[in-house]
Design an enzyme around this catalytic site. Structure first.
Site, short mmCIF file in Angstrom:
data_model
loop_
_atom_site.label_atom_id
_atom_site.label_comp_id
_atom_site.label_asym_id
_atom_site.label_seq_id
_atom_site.Cartn_x
_atom_site.Cartn_y
_atom_site.Cartn_z
N LYS A 194 7.57 -9.37 0.77
CA LYS A 194 8.59 -8.68 -0.03
C LYS A 194 8.49 -7.18 0.16
O LYS A 194 7.51 -6.55 -0.23
CB LYS A 194 8.45 -8.99 -1.52
CG LYS A 194 9.68 -8.47 -2.28
CD LYS A 194 9.45 -8.29 -3.75
CE LYS A 194 9.01 -6.90 -4.12
NZ LYS A 194 10.04 -5.84 -3.98
N GLY A 197 0.29 -0.85 -3.28
CA GLY A 197 1.17 -0.21 -4.26
C GLY A 197 0.36 0.42 -5.37
O GLY A 197 -0.77 0.88 -5.14
N SER A 198 0.91 0.45 -6.56
CA SER A 198 0.28 1.16 -7.66
C SER A 198 -0.90 0.37 -8.23
O SER A 198 -0.94 -0.86 -8.17
CB SER A 198 1.30 1.42 -8.76
OG SER A 198 1.78 0.20 -9.26
N THR A 199 -1.83 1.11 -8.81
CA THR A 199 -2.99 0.48 -9.45
C THR A 199 -2.53 -0.39 -10.62
O THR A 199 -3.08 -1.47 -10.85
CB THR A 199 -3.97 1.59 -9.91
OG1 THR A 199 -4.39 2.30 -8.75
CG2 THR A 199 -5.18 1.01 -10.61
N GLY A 249 -1.24 -3.54 -9.22
CA GLY A 249 -2.42 -4.19 -8.64
C GLY A 249 -3.21 -4.94 -9.70
O GLY A 249 -3.69 -6.06 -9.47
N GLU A 267 -4.58 -2.78 -1.98
CA GLU A 267 -4.69 -1.40 -1.49
C GLU A 267 -3.87 -0.55 -2.44
O GLU A 267 -2.64 -0.65 -2.48
CB GLU A 267 -4.17 -1.35 -0.05
CG GLU A 267 -4.77 -0.21 0.73
CD GLU A 267 -3.90 1.00 0.67
OE1 GLU A 267 -4.10 1.81 -0.27
OE2 GLU A 267 -3.01 1.12 1.50
N CYS A 326 -0.87 7.19 -0.05
CA CYS A 326 -1.95 6.81 -0.96
C CYS A 326 -3.23 7.57 -0.64
O CYS A 326 -4.02 7.86 -1.53
CB CYS A 326 -2.16 5.31 -0.94
SG CYS A 326 -2.24 4.66 0.73
N GLU A 370 -2.68 10.39 -9.72
CA GLU A 370 -1.91 10.43 -8.49
C GLU A 370 -0.50 10.94 -8.81
O GLU A 370 0.16 10.43 -9.71
CB GLU A 370 -1.84 9.01 -7.92
CG GLU A 370 -1.37 8.95 -6.51
CD GLU A 370 -1.47 7.53 -5.94
OE1 GLU A 370 -1.20 6.57 -6.68
OE2 GLU A 370 -1.79 7.41 -4.75
P1 NAP Z 1 4.69 -0.53 -7.37
O1 NAP Z 1 5.51 -0.77 -8.56
O2 NAP Z 1 3.26 -0.92 -7.40
O3 NAP Z 1 5.43 -1.27 -6.16
C1 NAP Z 1 4.82 -1.81 -5.01
C2 NAP Z 1 5.46 -3.15 -4.67
O4 NAP Z 1 5.18 -4.11 -5.69
C3 NAP Z 1 6.97 -3.10 -4.58
O5 NAP Z 1 7.41 -3.99 -3.58
C4 NAP Z 1 7.37 -3.57 -5.95
O6 NAP Z 1 8.68 -4.04 -6.03
C5 NAP Z 1 6.38 -4.67 -6.19
N1 NAP Z 1 6.16 -5.05 -7.58
C6 NAP Z 1 6.47 -4.38 -8.73
N2 NAP Z 1 6.06 -5.06 -9.81
C7 NAP Z 1 5.47 -6.19 -9.35
C8 NAP Z 1 4.83 -7.31 -9.98
N3 NAP Z 1 4.69 -7.39 -11.30
N4 NAP Z 1 4.33 -8.30 -9.20
C9 NAP Z 1 4.42 -8.23 -7.86
N5 NAP Z 1 5.01 -7.21 -7.22
C10 NAP Z 1 5.53 -6.19 -7.94
O7 NAP Z 1 4.77 0.96 -6.96
P2 NAP Z 1 6.03 1.93 -7.19
O8 NAP Z 1 6.67 1.72 -8.53
O9 NAP Z 1 6.90 1.80 -6.03
O10 NAP Z 1 5.29 3.31 -7.20
C11 NAP Z 1 4.61 3.71 -8.39
C12 NAP Z 1 3.37 4.48 -8.07
O11 NAP Z 1 2.50 3.66 -7.27
C13 NAP Z 1 3.59 5.69 -7.21
O12 NAP Z 1 3.99 6.77 -7.95
C14 NAP Z 1 2.24 5.85 -6.58
O13 NAP Z 1 1.39 6.53 -7.45
C15 NAP Z 1 1.76 4.45 -6.40
N6 NAP Z 1 1.97 3.94 -5.03
C16 NAP Z 1 0.91 3.77 -4.23
C17 NAP Z 1 1.10 3.31 -2.95
C18 NAP Z 1 0.00 3.11 -2.00
O14 NAP Z 1 0.23 3.15 -0.80
N7 NAP Z 1 -1.21 2.85 -2.44
C19 NAP Z 1 2.38 3.04 -2.48
C20 NAP Z 1 3.46 3.20 -3.35
C21 NAP Z 1 3.22 3.63 -4.61
P3 NAP Z 1 9.82 -2.91 -6.36
O15 NAP Z 1 9.87 -2.01 -5.19
O16 NAP Z 1 11.07 -3.65 -6.48
O17 NAP Z 1 9.38 -2.24 -7.61
#
Ligand code: NAP
Ligand code: MG
Length: 482
Positions: A188, A240-242, A245, A262, A296, A393
Site C-alpha cells: 500500500k 512511516g511515523s512512530t 508504527g 522503519e 527520516c 521530528e
Molecule cells: P504515517 O501516517 O505513518 O503513514 C505511513 C503509511 O502508513 C501511509 O501509507 C499511511 O497511509 C499508512 N497508515 C496510516 N495509518 C495506518 C494504520 N493505522 N495502519 C496501517 N497503515 C497506516 O505517516 P504520515 O502521516 O504520512 O506522516 C506523519 C509523520 O510521520 C511525518 O510528519 C514524519 O514525522 C513521519 N514519517 C516518517 C517517515 C519515515 O521515513 N520514517 C516517512 C513518512 C513520515 P496514508 O498515506 O493514507 O495515511
C-alpha cells in the site's frame, strides 16, 4: 533565492497520466470498492488523477492472489526469479525519465533528486537483490537440504505499507528483497503519492511477472490497517511515523507474523572545529534540505563545536542564500514543494513552537509561489536540548542548531533523543570518527558525508526509530525463515 533565470522545465508530457487508476490485483487493474480519492500536484494543487480505494474485501482479494502466486513464485528456481527481477530493474532504467517526472509531480521533490538519486537507487536495489535470488544458501541463512533446496525459506505473503517521502524508493526497498527471497507482496503506497507505485504495476506487467506476485492496493490508513491485520499475511514491513508504527506493532503482537518497522529520526549532524568548512556546509545542506527535509534520517540537529560556530553559521547562511526554491520540474530547483497541506501545517506549527520556546529563526530572503505548499529553508539557532524542535521530528526544511565543547559532550547530546536512525560526523581525524561511531546510538553513522545510500548497506534504527534492517544481506533476513 533567485527566480531571475528560468530554464525550460522537464516536460510533464513524457508521462501519460490517466484520469483514473484502479487497484493492481492478480496482474490486472481492477476497480476498488471504496470511494475514490484524488492525488494532487503539491506544487500547484492541480488534480493529477482519481485513485481507487481498497476496502478490506479488496485487500482480501489481493492477499488471496498473493497467496496463490506464492505457490508458483516460491517454487521457481532462484535463477528464474532473478531473471524477472533483473528485467524489472532494466525496465526501470529504460523508463527512468517517466518515473522521475511522475515522482516529482506527485510528491513535489526536485526533478534533480528524483532523476539523479531516487530512480537510479530504485534500479540499483532491484539489480542488487536480483543477484541474491539464486545465492540465498551462500548468504549464510541456512545450508542446502538433501532435496536440493535452500535451507532458508521464504515467509509467504508480505504486507508492506510505505510513506510519501520516497514513494518509489521505499517500494524498491520493500519489494526487491521480498521477491528475491521467494515471497509475494501486497503493497500500500501513501495516499498522497500513489502514482509511481501504479506505474510500477505496469512495469510488472511489462516484465511478464506472474500474476499475483506483486499487488498494489491504494487507499488511506484504513487500507493499510487492513493489509497489516489480514490473517493470511505472514510478514509486515512498515515505514512511516512512530505513532502508526506503534499501532501496527500492537496489531501484529500475538500473531506469528514477522515485523520490521522503519520509523522516524532526529539525527545529529556533528561538526568538529577541524572539519573542512565548505564540505561540512554542503553536508549540512544535503542533510536537512534534501527532499525538503522529508527524510527520516535527515540531519535535523546540527551540533557544532562552539569554537567554529560563528564561522560555520555564516558560511551556511551564505550558501542557503543561493538555493533555488520553486518548480520541482525545473532542473535548477534545489527545494521543491512540501508534500501536503497537512505536512505544511505541521512544519509551521513546529516552527512556531520553536519561536515561542525562545529559539531564533532565520531564513534567506525567499519568494514563495502563490499556489501549492511551500516552506522556506529555515535555521533555528539558540536551541536548547529541552526545546521541542530539538527533540521532535519536524519532517521539513528546518534545522535546529546546538553547540558542544568536547567530543564527549557531542556524543551525549547526539544520543539524547528517543530516536536512533542516523548521525553524521565531520572531522579530519580518522581516530575521532571511529571513536564517535562506537558511541553514537544510530543505525547509520556517516563520516564527512550525509544521506548516502547504497543497496549493499543495511539501514534501520535503534529505540523509537524502529527495528529490523533493510538493504544488504540483513535485508534478506527480514524476508526469510532462518
Ligand atoms: P504515517 O501516517 O505513518 O503513514 C505511513 C503509511 O502508513 C501511509 O501509507 C499511511 O497511509 C499508512 N497508515 C496510516 N495509518 C495506518 C494504520 N493505522 N495502519 C496501517 N497503515 C497506516 O505517516 P504520515 O502521516 O504520512 O506522516 C506523519 C509523520 O510521520 C511525518 O510528519 C514524519 O514525522 C513521519 N514519517 C516518517 C517517515 C519515515 O521515513 N520514517 C516517512 C513518512 C513520515 P496514508 O498515506 O493514507 O495515511
Ligand atoms: Mg500527490
Amino acid at each position: 533565492m533567485a527566480f531571475e533565470y528560468a530554464p525550460a522545465p522537464e516536460s510533464r508530457d513524457v508521462v501519460d497520466i490517466k484520469p483514473s487508476y484502479g487497484l493492481f490485483i492478480n496482474g490486472e487493474f481492477a476497480e476498488g470498492s471504496g470511494t475514490p480519492f484524488k492525488t494532487i500536484n503539491p506544487a500547484s494543487e492541480e488534480k493529477l488523477a482519481e485513485i481507487a480505494t481498497a476496502t478490506s474485501d479488496d485487500v482480501d482479494r489481493a492477499v488471496q492472489a498473493a497467496r496463490k502466486a506464492f505457490g508458483v513464485w516460491s517454487a521457481l528456481p532462484g535463477s528464474e526469479r532473478a531473471k524477472y527481477i533483473f528485467r524489472i530493474a532494466r525496465i526501470i532504467q529504460e523508463r527512468a525519465r517517466e518515473l522521475a517526472v511522475l515522482e516529482s509531480l506527485d510528491n513535489g521533490k526536485p526533478i534533480r533528486e528524483s532523476r539523479d538519486v531516487d530512480v537510479p537507487l530504485v534500479a540499483a536495489h532491484f539489480f542488487y537483490y536480483a543477484g541474491w535470488a539464486d545465492k540465498l544458501e551462500h548468504a549464510g541463512f541456512g545450508r542446502r537440504t538433501t532435496d536440493g533446496h535452500s535451507g532458508a525459506k521464504p515467509l509467504g505473503v508480505a504486507g508492506q505499507v510505505i510513506p510519501w517521502n520516497f514513494p518509489l524508493l521505499m517500494l524498491a526497498w520493500k519489494i526487491a528483497p521480498a521477491l528475491a527471497c521467494g515471497n509475494t507482496v501486497v503493497l500500500k503506497p501513501a495516499e498522497t503519492t500513489p502514482l509511481t507505485a501504479l506505474l510500477f504495476a505496469e512495469i510488472c506487467q511489462q516484465a511478464d511477472l506472474p500474476p499475483g506476485v506483486v499487488n498494489i492496493v491504494t487507499g488511506a490508513g484504513e487500507t493499510g490497517a487492513a493489509v497489516v491485520a489480514h490473517p493470511d499475511v505472514n510478514k509486515v514491513a512498515f515505514t512511516g511515523s512512530t505513532e502508526v508504527g506503534r499501532i501496527i506493532a500492537r496489531t501484529v503482537a500475538g500473531t506469528d507474523k514477522k515485523l520490521t518497522l522503519e520509523l522516524g529520526g532526529k539525527a545529529a549532524n556533528i561538526v568538529f572545529e577541524d572539519a573542512a568548512v565548505d564540505q561540512a556546509v554542503e553536508g549540512i545542506v544535503n542533510g536537512i534540505f534534501f527532499n525538503q527535509g522529508h527524510v527520516c534520517c535527515a540531519g535535523s540537529r546540527l551540533l557544532v563545536q562552539e569554537s567554529v560556530q560563528d564561522e560555520l553559521l555564516a558560511a551556511l547562511k551564505r550558501r542557503l542564500g543561493t538555493l533555488r526554491l520553486g518548480d520541482p520540474l525545473d532542473k535548477n530547483t534545489d527545494i521543491g514543494a512540501i508534500n501536503s497541506a497537512e505536512q505544511l501545517a505541521k512544519i509551521r506549527e513546529m516552527s512556531e513552537i520553536g519561536d515561542s520556546e525562545g529559539a531564533e529563526r532565520w531564513s534567506p530572503p525567499c519568494d514563495l509561489p502563490e499556489k501549492g505548499f511551500w516552506f522556506p529553508p529555515t535555521v533555528f539557532t539558540g536551541v536548547a536540548q529541552s526545546h521541542r524542535i530539538a527533540r521532535e521530528e519536524i519532517f521539513g526544511p528546518v534545522l535546529s542548531v546546538l553547540t558542544f565543547r568536547t567530543p564527549a559532550e557531542a556524543v551525549e547530546k547526539a544520543n539524547n533523543t528517543p530516536y536512533g536512525l542516523s548521525a553524521g560526523v565531520w572531522t579530519e581525524k580518522g581516530s575521532r570518527i571511529l571513536w564517535m561511531a562506537d558511541r553514537l546510538r544510530a543505525g547509520v553513522v556517516w563520516a564527512n558525508t550525509f544521506n548516502k545510500f547504497d543497496p549493499t548497506s543495511p539501514f534501520g534504527g535503534y529505540k523509537e526509530s524502529g527495528y529490523g534492517r533493510e538493504g544488504g544481506l540483513a535485508g534478506l533476513e527480514a524476508y526469510l525463515d532462518v
